[in-house]
Write a protein that holds these residues in place. Sequence first.
Motif, short mmCIF file in Angstrom:
data_model
loop_
_atom_site.label_atom_id
_atom_site.label_comp_id
_atom_site.label_asym_id
_atom_site.label_seq_id
_atom_site.Cartn_x
_atom_site.Cartn_y
_atom_site.Cartn_z
N GLU A 85 21.37 86.09 123.89
CA GLU A 85 22.52 86.34 122.96
C GLU A 85 21.71 86.39 121.34
N VAL A 86 20.53 86.52 121.49
CA VAL A 86 19.89 86.56 120.03
C VAL A 86 20.22 87.41 119.31
N MET A 87 20.64 88.70 119.89
CA MET A 87 21.20 89.55 118.53
C MET A 87 22.60 89.66 118.44
N SER A 88 23.24 88.54 119.05
CA SER A 88 24.58 88.37 118.45
C SER A 88 24.65 87.60 117.11
N SER A 89 23.67 87.19 116.81
CA SER A 89 23.49 86.32 115.57
C SER A 89 23.23 87.51 114.26
N ALA A 90 24.18 87.39 113.60
CA ALA A 90 23.96 88.11 112.41
C ALA A 90 22.75 88.05 111.58
N ARG A 91 22.14 86.77 111.54
CA ARG A 91 20.95 86.53 110.84
C ARG A 91 19.78 87.08 111.92
N ALA A 92 19.72 87.35 113.07
CA ALA A 92 18.51 87.54 113.97
C ALA A 92 18.63 89.31 113.61
N ARG A 93 20.07 90.02 113.71
CA ARG A 93 20.02 91.33 113.46
C ARG A 93 19.33 91.61 111.94
N ARG A 94 19.55 90.96 111.10
CA ARG A 94 19.08 91.07 109.96
C ARG A 94 17.49 90.82 109.79
N VAL A 95 16.98 90.00 110.67
CA VAL A 95 15.32 89.90 110.87
C VAL A 95 14.83 91.24 111.43
N VAL A 96 15.52 91.69 112.41
CA VAL A 96 15.02 93.02 113.03
C VAL A 96 15.19 93.93 112.23
N GLU A 97 16.13 94.21 111.45
CA GLU A 97 16.41 95.26 110.29
C GLU A 97 15.28 95.10 109.08
N LEU A 98 14.89 93.97 109.07
CA LEU A 98 13.96 94.10 107.67
C LEU A 98 12.50 94.39 108.44
N LEU A 99 12.34 93.71 109.75
CA LEU A 99 11.07 93.78 110.10
C LEU A 99 10.89 95.45 110.35
N LYS A 100 11.89 96.01 110.92
CA LYS A 100 11.73 97.62 111.14
C LYS A 100 11.81 98.41 109.86
N GLN A 101 12.12 97.87 108.69
CA GLN A 101 11.77 98.45 107.46
C GLN A 101 10.19 98.06 106.73
N GLY A 102 9.57 97.47 107.68
CA GLY A 102 8.21 97.40 107.50
C GLY A 102 7.86 95.89 106.45
N GLN A 103 8.74 94.99 106.26
CA GLN A 103 8.46 93.83 105.82
C GLN A 103 7.67 93.01 106.65
#
Length: 141
Positions: A85-103
């Motif tokens: 359920e890792v992606m059910s976490s808003a924070r986990a979704r934010r982590v993936v989003e930021l990594l995809k942005q190249g951070q």
Amino acid sequence: MVDMFERMDIAAMPPAQIQPLEALIPPGWPDTWRELATSHYVTLVSAPGAETVETASLASLAIALTLGIAQDLGGTQPYIPVGAEVMSSARARRVVELLKQGQGYRQVADTTGLTESRVRQIESEWRKQQMALRQGQLQLD
């Protein structure tokens, strides 16, 4: 089944709130023990009804739980999965989003209030889920 509750963010805890735990951690404790005790403490402080228990008692429980894990699992390197359920976490979704942005990991950790290690764990679990989704679509005939 235990209901999940929203855990407090360690980065949002004022030093005075973490002090009861810090006061009980002996000098020379391994970093892993310190991290486990802190995780236990944050969970205990965040649990429903925690406001009715003295923080010193919660800190003592965190230390006892850490020593129990050290006694039961010490000398081993257990794998602790992040969970499906890792992606059910808003924070986990934010982590993936930021990594995809190249951070980078450090920048994502600072932005989200997580450790670099936790950011890497979230990314790893997300990659495993993505691979499983893609492999489920392969025709193996």
